[in-house]
Design a protein around this motif. Structure first.
Motif, PDB file in Angstrom:
ATOM      1  N   ARG A 183       0.841  -1.202   0.000  1.00 40.33           N
ATOM      2  CA  ARG A 183       0.000   0.000   0.000  1.00 40.33           C
ATOM      3  C   ARG A 183       0.876   1.252   0.000  1.00 40.33           C
ATOM      4  O   ARG A 183       0.614   2.205  -0.739  1.00 40.33           O
ATOM      5  N   ARG A 203      -5.474  -9.541  -5.663  1.00 42.41           N
ATOM      6  CA  ARG A 203      -6.868  -9.305  -5.262  1.00 42.41           C
ATOM      7  C   ARG A 203      -7.814 -10.272  -5.964  1.00 42.41           C
ATOM      8  O   ARG A 203      -8.881 -10.603  -5.436  1.00 42.41           O
ATOM      9  N   SER A 204      -7.419 -10.727  -7.142  1.00 40.46           N
ATOM     10  CA  SER A 204      -8.299 -11.635  -7.885  1.00 40.46           C
ATOM     11  C   SER A 204      -8.035 -13.105  -7.571  1.00 40.46           C
ATOM     12  O   SER A 204      -8.849 -13.967  -7.918  1.00 40.46           O
ATOM     13  N   THR A 210      -6.976 -10.092  -0.316  1.00 39.16           N
ATOM     14  CA  THR A 210      -8.103  -9.181  -0.539  1.00 39.16           C
ATOM     15  C   THR A 210      -8.687  -8.722   0.791  1.00 39.16           C
ATOM     16  O   THR A 210      -9.003  -7.538   0.971  1.00 39.16           O
ATOM     17  N   ARG A 211      -8.819  -9.643   1.743  1.00 39.94           N
ATOM     18  CA  ARG A 211      -9.368  -9.280   3.059  1.00 39.94           C
ATOM     19  C   ARG A 211      -8.479  -8.251   3.751  1.00 39.94           C
ATOM     20  O   ARG A 211      -8.983  -7.218   4.239  1.00 39.94           O
ATOM     21  N   TRP A 213      -6.232  -6.285   2.410  1.00 40.07           N
ATOM     22  CA  TRP A 213      -6.180  -5.042   1.631  1.00 40.07           C
ATOM     23  C   TRP A 213      -7.432  -4.201   1.890  1.00 40.07           C
ATOM     24  O   TRP A 213      -7.339  -2.997   2.127  1.00 40.07           O
ATOM     25  N   ASP A 214      -8.602  -4.832   1.849  1.00 42.30           N
ATOM     26  CA  ASP A 214      -9.857  -4.099   2.033  1.00 42.30           C
ATOM     27  C   ASP A 214     -10.021  -3.606   3.463  1.00 42.30           C
ATOM     28  O   ASP A 214     -10.700  -2.604   3.705  1.00 42.30           O
ATOM     29  N   GLU A 215      -9.410  -4.315   4.407  1.00 40.38           N
ATOM     30  CA  GLU A 215      -9.451  -3.868   5.803  1.00 40.38           C
ATOM     31  C   GLU A 215      -8.507  -2.695   6.046  1.00 40.38           C
ATOM     32  O   GLU A 215      -8.547  -2.090   7.123  1.00 40.38           O
ATOM     33  N   GLY A 216      -7.641  -2.392   5.069  1.00 34.33           N
ATOM     34  CA  GLY A 216      -6.640  -1.351   5.271  1.00 34.33           C
ATOM     35  C   GLY A 216      -5.587  -1.781   6.268  1.00 34.33           C
ATOM     36  O   GLY A 216      -5.132  -0.982   7.104  1.00 34.33           O
TER      37      GLY A 216
END
Length: 292
Positions: A183, A203-204, A210-211, A213-216
């Motif tokens: 990030r 991410r794919s 993905t989890r 990353w989306d959680e920051g």
């Protein structure tokens, strides 16, 4: 006289001594600088290709070849950019990840060759490694650039993907730290297509990535204990530290063990059986090149 890439390569090769790359100059050595064979070995190229480059018979080296030569010749950033231009290539753009390893880091690696040390770029692609790294974790030279990416190895193929055999570690601290690093790298290098593709691909393909990353997810690298399951000596438990280099993006991953321990005996066995020279003599090993 017209400046050419071949002339520049010879000039830069002549100014380096074997000591600069961690080797001992043999008595009676006539070459003041590096031999072509030594440069080829450091850059992961064939000797014939280096000869053709210096003689101007190979005129279209790839960006990967120029980057490998720049690392091997310990060029500073301005010299590296000059090499790109002489090869008819655009230097790396601002906002893209650099694969340049500073000369000071390379000299330090040459003197730390007895220790397993790897040098990684901002997207966690392995750029260089010591012979002891290859002896402990397996030789990365046969792996593609994508396969030498630690984040891809951890999230796409399991924690041991970058190594030739399993590397065991506890918890998800490493995973969170790697996601946080990517990030940050994306903020620092927004134009880097490889980095953008890496994030999109993970991410794919990875629910865990993905989890996080989306959680920051945020995290930082701390000293960790890792166990390498080596086919020759069994389990080797090491302390793993991540060191950053001020003023550039590279980071060093260093494996160490306590002196006199059973793990130290196993590392010493691997050093001897794999022909790793004693401290102070081996050069760092560059990443493989696609050049002839």
């Amino acid at each position: 006289m017209e400046e050419t890439l071949g002339k520049a390569l010879r000039r830069w090769r002549d100014r380096l001594s074997p000591v600069d790359i961690g080797r001992t100059a043999a008595r009676g050595r006539r070459a003041a600088g590096l031999r072509r064979e030594e440069l080829a070995d450091l850059a992961g190229l064939s000797v014939d290709y280096v000869v053709r480059l210096e003689q101007g018979r190979a005129t279209s080296p790839s960006a990967q070849v120029v980057a490998s030569l720049a690392r091997a010749l310990q060029l500073d950033p301005a010299e590296r950019d000059h090499a790109y231009r002489l090869a008819g290539l655009l230097p790396p753009r601002e906002g893209t990840i650099s694969t340049h390893v500073p000369a000071g880091v390379q000299r330090m690696l040459a003197r730390l060759g007895e220790f397993p040390v790897g040098v990684f770029s901002a997207d966690w692609t392995l750029l260089s490694w010591t012979p002891a790294w290859a002896a402990l974790l397996g030789d990365p030279s046969a792996r593609t650039r994508a396969e030498r990416n630690l984040v891809r190895a951890v999230f796409a193929t399991g924690p041991s993907g970058l190594a030739a055999w399993p590397v065991l570690h506890d918890g998800d601290a490493l995973n969170r730290a790697l996601v946080a690093d990517l990030r940050t790298a994306l903020v620092d290098h927004p134009r880097d297509r490889g980095l953008l593709a890496l994030v999109a691909d993970l991410r794919s393909t990875s629910a865990e990535f993905t989890r996080l990353w989306d959680e920051g997810a945020v995290g930082r690298h701390v000293s960790a204990r890792k166990t390498i399951v080596h086919p020759q000596v069994g389990e080797v438990t090491c302390d793993c530290d991540v060191l950053t280099v001020p003023g550039c993006d590279v980071r060093l991953v260093v494996y160490t063990v306590a002196a006199g321990s059973a793990d130290a005996e196993k590392l010493e066995f691997l050093r001897v059986t794999n022909g790793v020279p004693a401290a102070g003599s081996p050069p760092p090993v560059p990443g493989p090149s696609s050049a002839p």
